[in-house]
Enzyme design. Structure first.
Site, PDB file in Angstrom:
ATOM      1  N   TYR A 104      12.581 -12.299 -24.041  1.00 58.56           N
ATOM      2  CA  TYR A 104      11.289 -12.923 -24.290  1.00 58.56           C
ATOM      3  C   TYR A 104      11.441 -13.661 -25.611  1.00 58.56           C
ATOM      4  O   TYR A 104      11.967 -13.098 -26.586  1.00 58.56           O
ATOM      5  CB  TYR A 104      10.165 -11.894 -24.435  1.00 58.56           C
ATOM      6  CG  TYR A 104       9.975 -10.943 -23.278  1.00 58.56           C
ATOM      7  CD1 TYR A 104      10.143 -11.358 -21.961  1.00 58.56           C
ATOM      8  CD2 TYR A 104       9.600  -9.619 -23.511  1.00 58.56           C
ATOM      9  CE1 TYR A 104       9.953 -10.476 -20.912  1.00 58.56           C
ATOM     10  CE2 TYR A 104       9.401  -8.737 -22.463  1.00 58.56           C
ATOM     11  CZ  TYR A 104       9.582  -9.167 -21.161  1.00 58.56           C
ATOM     12  OH  TYR A 104       9.391  -8.290 -20.117  1.00 58.56           O
ATOM     13  N   CYS A 107      10.119 -11.766 -28.663  1.00 58.54           N
ATOM     14  CA  CYS A 107      10.516 -10.365 -28.809  1.00 58.54           C
ATOM     15  C   CYS A 107      11.353 -10.167 -30.070  1.00 58.54           C
ATOM     16  O   CYS A 107      12.385 -10.822 -30.244  1.00 58.54           O
ATOM     17  CB  CYS A 107      11.308  -9.941 -27.579  1.00 58.54           C
ATOM     18  SG  CYS A 107      12.227  -8.411 -27.771  1.00 58.54           S
ATOM     19  N   PHE A 109      13.305  -7.683 -30.954  1.00 57.76           N
ATOM     20  CA  PHE A 109      14.629  -7.145 -30.671  1.00 57.76           C
ATOM     21  C   PHE A 109      15.550  -8.222 -30.096  1.00 57.76           C
ATOM     22  O   PHE A 109      16.748  -8.254 -30.388  1.00 57.76           O
ATOM     23  CB  PHE A 109      14.522  -5.962 -29.704  1.00 57.76           C
ATOM     24  CG  PHE A 109      13.788  -4.783 -30.282  1.00 57.76           C
ATOM     25  CD1 PHE A 109      14.352  -4.023 -31.291  1.00 57.76           C
ATOM     26  CD2 PHE A 109      12.523  -4.450 -29.829  1.00 57.76           C
ATOM     27  CE1 PHE A 109      13.686  -2.932 -31.832  1.00 57.76           C
ATOM     28  CE2 PHE A 109      11.840  -3.376 -30.359  1.00 57.76           C
ATOM     29  CZ  PHE A 109      12.421  -2.609 -31.372  1.00 57.76           C
ATOM     30  N   CYS A 110      14.986  -9.117 -29.276  1.00 57.71           N
ATOM     31  CA  CYS A 110      15.765 -10.236 -28.747  1.00 57.71           C
ATOM     32  C   CYS A 110      16.178 -11.167 -29.881  1.00 57.71           C
ATOM     33  O   CYS A 110      17.309 -11.666 -29.912  1.00 57.71           O
ATOM     34  CB  CYS A 110      14.958 -11.014 -27.706  1.00 57.71           C
ATOM     35  SG  CYS A 110      14.454 -10.032 -26.274  1.00 57.71           S
TER      36      CYS A 110
END
Length: 329
Positions: A104, A107, A109-110
């Site tokens: 995403y 996001c 973490f991404c």
């Protein structure tokens, strides 16, 4: 190299101009000064005399030589600064051939994984996952993002992805000292267990900020036109209430104060260094930068930079990470 040459030419011009006018101006970054102070001191004063241990001031008799050394010192400083803030691409034979990130866009973490890939200049493709249908990752048993496919191997969980990929591209690199590894590990844990939990209560703090966040999410996400409208307003309303539950879960009384405190805690942890890694970012620097990158230009991120000392470090990280290595479709 072109940027370094241009910068060097600019410094050279300024050095010559100030020398001609009889006024010296020091041109160096703080890190370059640290590296070159001894070199320039010896160059300007010569070797120590055998009698009194003082430096011989021969420069007053040779202004031309002083000028050349001043120019050389300026160019050394530029070179040092360029080296400090350069990316760290691995040897070509260690670079994965096919890297695909399922993500995403907003996001944290991404974005942590992307910060790693960008800094190490590893080319990667992106597949934007629809958060409603998740049809893009139906093939995987793991139903969260990020998922990173590396030459056909599935890697999951942002920290595990970075550890595994880091092991691949640094297989022949000697280990750092244990104290450095312990410090880096501590701060990476702090990012995953503390910093990320402060973000949602801030970006969905009120209805206007929730709408601002979902405008960014829907503009960059994989949505149909109808989904964009639905997700923007329904999602913003839902996340506004979710953020209140997160505040309670993580004992956050004032979300902005918590964000500012986290930013100041990180700056204190730098302890005067350009990066936690010293003269270049380490994995903890990349983790903090990665999770903050989606909010940096939202209202919460702007407030954070305005009201804390984190802005200088963030700018250094932007320069160090540089342009994305993402392969455009």
């Amino acid at each position: 190299m072109r940027r370094a040459s241009t910068l060097a030419s600019s410094v050279l011009s300024r050095t010559l101009a100030t020398a001609h006018g009889g006024v010296g101006v020091g041109v160096a970054t703080s890190t370059a000064v640290h590296h070159n102070q001894r070199l320039l001191q010896v160059a300007l004063y010569g070797s120590s005399s055998s009698s009194g241990g003082s430096y011989t001031r021969w420069w007053s008799k040779s202004p031309a030589r002083v000028l050349s050394l001043g120019v050389a010192g300026a160019l050394i400083s530029v070179a040092a600064a360029q080296e400090v803030h350069a990316k760290e691409p691995p040897p070509p034979e260690l670079v994965p051939k096919d890297v695909v990130l399922y993500q995403y866009e907003a996001c944290p973490f991404c974005n942590k994984v992307k910060a790693f890939l960008d800094y190490y200049d590893i080319p990667y493709k992106v597949v934007e996952v629809n958060p409603i249908s998740k049809k893009e990752i139906k093939w995987s048993d793991y139903k969260k993002v990020p998922i990173l496919m590396v030459d056909g191997e599935q890697l999951i969980d942002s920290s595990a992805i970075i550890d595994k990929l880091g092991g691949k591209i640094h297989s022949d690199k000697s280990a750092d000292s244990k104290s450095d590894n312990d410090e880096e590990k501590k701060w990476r844990g702090w990012v995953d267990n503390h910093l990320v939990h402060i973000l949602s209560p801030n970006i969905y703090r009120n209805t206007s900020e929730a709408l601002e966040s979902f405008d960014y999410i829907t503009s960059n996400g994989n949505f149909s036109f109808t989904e964009k409208i639905t997700v923007k307003y329904a999602g913003a309303a839902a996340m506004y209430f979710v953020s209140k539950k997160l505040k309670k879960k993580y004992n956050i009384t004032d979300e902005r104060a918590a964000l500012y405190e986290a930013a100041e805690t990180w700056v204190d942890g730098l302890n005067g260094r350009d990066f936690l890694g010293g003269f270049k970012p380490n994995l903890a620097d990349l983790a903090v930068y990665g999770v903050l990158r989606p909010i940096r230009y939202l209202r919460s991120g702007k407030d954070m930079v305005e009201h804390t000392r984190i802005g200088d470090w963030y700018t250094r990280m932007e320069n160090a990470v540089g342009e994305s290595s993402r392969i455009k479709a």
